[in-house]
Motif scaffolding. Structure first.
Motif, PDB file in Angstrom:
ATOM      1  N   ASN A   1      21.992  17.070 102.140  1.00 38.58           N
ATOM      2  CA  ASN A   1      23.601  16.849 102.236  1.00 38.58           C
ATOM      3  C   ASN A   1      24.457  17.471 102.055  1.00 38.58           C
ATOM      4  OD1 ASN A   1      24.084  15.404  99.795  1.00 38.58           O
ATOM      5  ND2 ASN A   1      22.990  13.745 100.094  1.00 38.58           N
ATOM      6  N   GLY A   2      25.522  17.246 102.399  1.00 40.48           N
ATOM      7  CA  GLY A   2      26.510  17.970 101.415  1.00 40.48           C
ATOM      8  C   GLY A   2      26.424  18.068 100.608  1.00 40.48           C
ATOM      9  N   THR A   3      27.269  16.814  99.648  1.00 40.21           N
ATOM     10  CA  THR A   3      26.938  16.631  98.638  1.00 40.21           C
ATOM     11  C   THR A   3      26.604  17.405  97.684  1.00 40.21           C
ATOM     12  OG1 THR A   3      28.574  14.658  99.235  1.00 40.21           O
ATOM     13  CG2 THR A   3      28.259  14.619  97.346  1.00 40.21           C
TER      14      THR A   3
ATOM     15  N   PHE B   1      37.691  16.522 101.430  1.00 42.52           N
ATOM     16  CA  PHE B   1      36.930  14.909 101.112  1.00 42.52           C
ATOM     17  C   PHE B   1      36.136  14.785  99.086  1.00 42.52           C
ATOM     18  CE2 PHE B   1      32.913  12.531 101.591  1.00 42.52           C
ATOM     19  CZ  PHE B   1      33.259  12.073 101.902  1.00 42.52           C
TER      20      PHE B   1
ATOM     21  N   ALA C   1      33.951  14.354  98.462  1.00 40.54           N
ATOM     22  CA  ALA C   1      32.445  14.701  97.699  1.00 40.54           C
ATOM     23  C   ALA C   1      32.587  16.329  97.167  1.00 40.54           C
ATOM     24  CB  ALA C   1      31.623  15.216  99.232  1.00 40.54           C
TER      25      ALA C   1
ATOM     26  N   VAL D   1      37.893  25.033  99.407  1.00 38.72           N
ATOM     27  CA  VAL D   1      37.365  23.941 100.614  1.00 38.72           C
ATOM     28  C   VAL D   1      38.328  24.659 101.832  1.00 38.72           C
ATOM     29  CG1 VAL D   1      36.830  22.046 101.065  1.00 38.72           C
ATOM     30  CG2 VAL D   1      37.259  22.107  99.517  1.00 38.72           C
TER      31      VAL D   1
ATOM     32  N   ASP E   1      33.380  25.429  99.626  1.00 40.36           N
ATOM     33  CA  ASP E   1      32.975  24.534 100.373  1.00 40.36           C
ATOM     34  C   ASP E   1      33.295  24.518 101.716  1.00 40.36           C
ATOM     35  OD1 ASP E   1      33.016  21.919 101.864  1.00 40.36           O
ATOM     36  OD2 ASP E   1      33.581  20.615 100.164  1.00 40.36           O
TER      37      ASP E   1
ATOM     38  N   ALA F   1      31.186  22.728 104.407  1.00 37.57           N
ATOM     39  CA  ALA F   1      30.729  21.816 105.112  1.00 37.57           C
ATOM     40  C   ALA F   1      31.259  21.667 106.129  1.00 37.57           C
ATOM     41  CB  ALA F   1      31.356  20.687 104.341  1.00 37.57           C
ATOM     42  N   GLN F   2      33.166  22.570 106.471  1.00 38.16           N
ATOM     43  CA  GLN F   2      34.267  21.670 107.871  1.00 38.16           C
ATOM     44  C   GLN F   2      34.349  23.088 108.258  1.00 38.16           C
ATOM     45  OE1 GLN F   2      37.471  19.760 107.179  1.00 38.16           O
ATOM     46  NE2 GLN F   2      36.162  17.932 106.546  1.00 38.16           N
TER      47      GLN F   2
ATOM     48  N   SER G   1      27.701  21.089 104.975  1.00 40.21           N
ATOM     49  CA  SER G   1      27.139  18.997 105.657  1.00 40.21           C
ATOM     50  C   SER G   1      26.892  19.416 106.804  1.00 40.21           C
ATOM     51  CB  SER G   1      28.448  18.297 104.870  1.00 40.21           C
ATOM     52  OG  SER G   1      28.165  17.392 106.086  1.00 40.21           O
TER      53      SER G   1
ATOM     54  N   LYS H   1      30.349  17.094 112.001  1.00 36.92           N
ATOM     55  CA  LYS H   1      30.539  18.296 111.238  1.00 36.92           C
ATOM     56  C   LYS H   1      29.861  18.809 112.936  1.00 36.92           C
ATOM     57  CE  LYS H   1      31.883  17.585 107.537  1.00 36.92           C
ATOM     58  NZ  LYS H   1      32.221  16.548 106.816  1.00 36.92           N
TER      59      LYS H   1
HETATM   60  C1  LIG Z   1      34.852  18.886 102.408  1.00 31.70           C
HETATM   61  C2  LIG Z   1      34.044  18.311 102.595  1.00 31.70           C
HETATM   62  N1  LIG Z   1      32.897  18.535 101.711  1.00 31.70           N
HETATM   63  C3  LIG Z   1      31.990  17.901 101.217  1.00 31.70           C
HETATM   64  C4  LIG Z   1      31.004  17.122 102.444  1.00 31.70           C
HETATM   65  C5  LIG Z   1      29.780  16.363 101.100  1.00 31.70           C
HETATM   66  O1  LIG Z   1      29.116  16.101 102.333  1.00 31.70           O
HETATM   67  P1  LIG Z   1      28.077  15.029 103.384  1.00 31.70           P
HETATM   68  O2  LIG Z   1      28.771  14.008 103.895  1.00 31.70           O
HETATM   69  O3  LIG Z   1      27.017  15.469 103.905  1.00 31.70           O
HETATM   70  O4  LIG Z   1      27.376  14.344 101.746  1.00 31.70           O
HETATM   71  C6  LIG Z   1      32.220  16.449 103.240  1.00 31.70           C
HETATM   72  C7  LIG Z   1      31.391  16.152 104.521  1.00 31.70           C
HETATM   73  O5  LIG Z   1      31.565  14.553 104.724  1.00 31.70           O
HETATM   74  C8  LIG Z   1      33.522  17.585 103.486  1.00 31.70           C
HETATM   75  O6  LIG Z   1      34.294  17.133 104.350  1.00 31.70           O
END
Ligand SMILES: Cc1ncc(COP(=O)(O)O)c(C=O)c1O
Length: 367
Positions: A59-61, A86, A88, A131, A157, A159-160, A181, A186
């Motif tokens: 996962n992204g975290t 977010f 995370a 981010v 980061d 993820a987005q 992520s 996404k």
């Molecule tokens: C900006 C950001 N960072 C980190 C994450 C963490 O990803 P995940 O939910 O896959 O653990 C997300 C998404 O959920 C995110 O939007």
């Protein structure tokens, strides 16, 4: 007419046949962990992002945690990150036993404020984590200079921001490493949890891969205390099929963003998002600002429009991060924005008629 915030069913319909065939193969061969689709997807994603290495993780975290650990962030290190993200982003830092140092965002794009980052750097700073929120790339040039001056790594980061670019350079390749992520909603989403680390640095990629597989690169030899965070083969099959469409889907998001901008032109009560000309945004979210947001949000929901708020509570005011001791007033830009932001439906399959309807409902709600 119900208009969802994201439309995963429409995406699924496009990839259905490929995913079905790929899953049949996974189940026939029972290659559930580390099957061939994982390596194929990692290579394809690295090529799409323009990074030398991609390591698929759970996962992204985890991707962020693993990237930070692989570049040397450890217990007690301070990691500077924006308060408007977010949770995370901060969680990844906390799970290492490191300390998130929150900073405010700029009022125009709501992205991390480079001057605030520079001011937050101190002797214990271990990394900077911009981010790329909403699909816009953070202003990394100044941040990279701050990182270089402080002698610390910059970990994105991303993820987005799958497919986003800044000055032509892809998000995910702008620092020493990036975490992304593939959460289903996404721009590139799996059918469950998934994520990846991208990097040009072979040693960082090697450490991430080892940490994500119980601290091991050879079976039953464990050199460091790691974790279990591998990309599932089933998810790799879905991601491979969707990656082939990512550029096209991002282009459709850009067209939808341009259409919203047109439709909102004569609606001064609604402030549209401001694109940075250095960026090629991928519009993960289309975030406008409105007065009396909660009432407007309720009106949209009432009319069947799946609007959202990303994110309603800046990190320092969440229960999880209250212990940092930063009360209301610590980050005025993020706090003011949190009461005004509203994410309108945004996805590759959004139609012009749906967007017209969203704006019509919005027009009545802000009148
Ligand atoms: C900006 C950001 N960072 C980190 C994450 C963490 O990803 P995940 O939910 O896959 O653990 C997300 C998404 O959920 C995110 O939007």
């Amino acid at each position: 007419m119900r208009i969802p915030l994201v439309d995963l069913a429409a995406q699924q319909a496009e990839v259905h046949a490929e995913v079905r065939a790929g899953l049949d193969e996974v189940f026939a061969t029972t290659a559930f962990v580390g099957g061939p689709a994982v390596g194929r997807f990692e290579a394809a994603y690295a090529a799409a992002v323009g990074a030398r290495h991609c390591v698929g993780v759970a996962n992204g975290t985890d991707a962020l945690e693993l990237a930070l650990r692989a570049v040397g962030v450890g217990t007690g290190g301070e990691v500077v990150l924006p308060v408007n993200t977010f949770v995370a982003t901060a969680e990844a830092v906390s799970r290492i036993g490191a300390v998130p140092v929150l900073v405010d965002v700029d009022p125009v794009h709501l992205l991390v404020d480079p001057a605030a980052v520079r001011a937050a750097v101190g002797p214990r700073t271990a990394a900077l984590v911009p981010v790329h929120l909403f699909g816009q790339v953070a202003p990394v040039e100044e941040l990279l200079k701050t990182a270089a001056d402080a002698g610390v790594p910059l970990v994105e980061d991303a993820a987005q921001a799958q497919g986003a670019r800044r000055h032509g350079r892809p998000a995910g390749t702008l620092g020493i490493a990036a975490g992304t992520s593939f959460y289903p909603g996404k721009n590139l989403g799996a059918a469950g949890d998934a994520g990846a680390v991208t990097t040009d640095d072979a040693a960082v990629a090697h450490r991430v891969r080892a940490l994500a597989a119980h601290g091991s690169t050879r079976k039953y030899r464990h050199d460091v205390v790691g974790m279990n965070s591998r990309l599932d083969t089933v998810q790799a099959v879905v991601l491979e099929a969707k990656l082939r469409r990512l550029a096209g889907w991002n282009a459709r998001r850009r067209a939808a963003a341009a259409r919203y901008a047109d439709l909102l032109r004569d609606l001064p009560a609604v402030r549209p998002p401001v694109a940075d000309p250095a960026n090629e945004d991928v519009w993960h979210l289309y975030v406008v600002q409105v007065p009396d947001r909660d009432r407007v949000l309720a009106a949209l929901h009432e009319a069947g429009v799946g609007a959202g708020v990303h994110y309603p509570v800046p990190l320092h005011l969440t229960g999880a991060y209250r212990h940092l001791g930063l009360g209301p007033g610590a980050f005025p830009v993020a706090e003011a924005a949190a009461g005004r932001i509203l994410s309108l439906p945004m996805h590759p399959h959004l139609t012009a008629a749906q967007q017209e309807r969203v704006v019509e409902v919005l027009r009545r709600a802000v009148a």
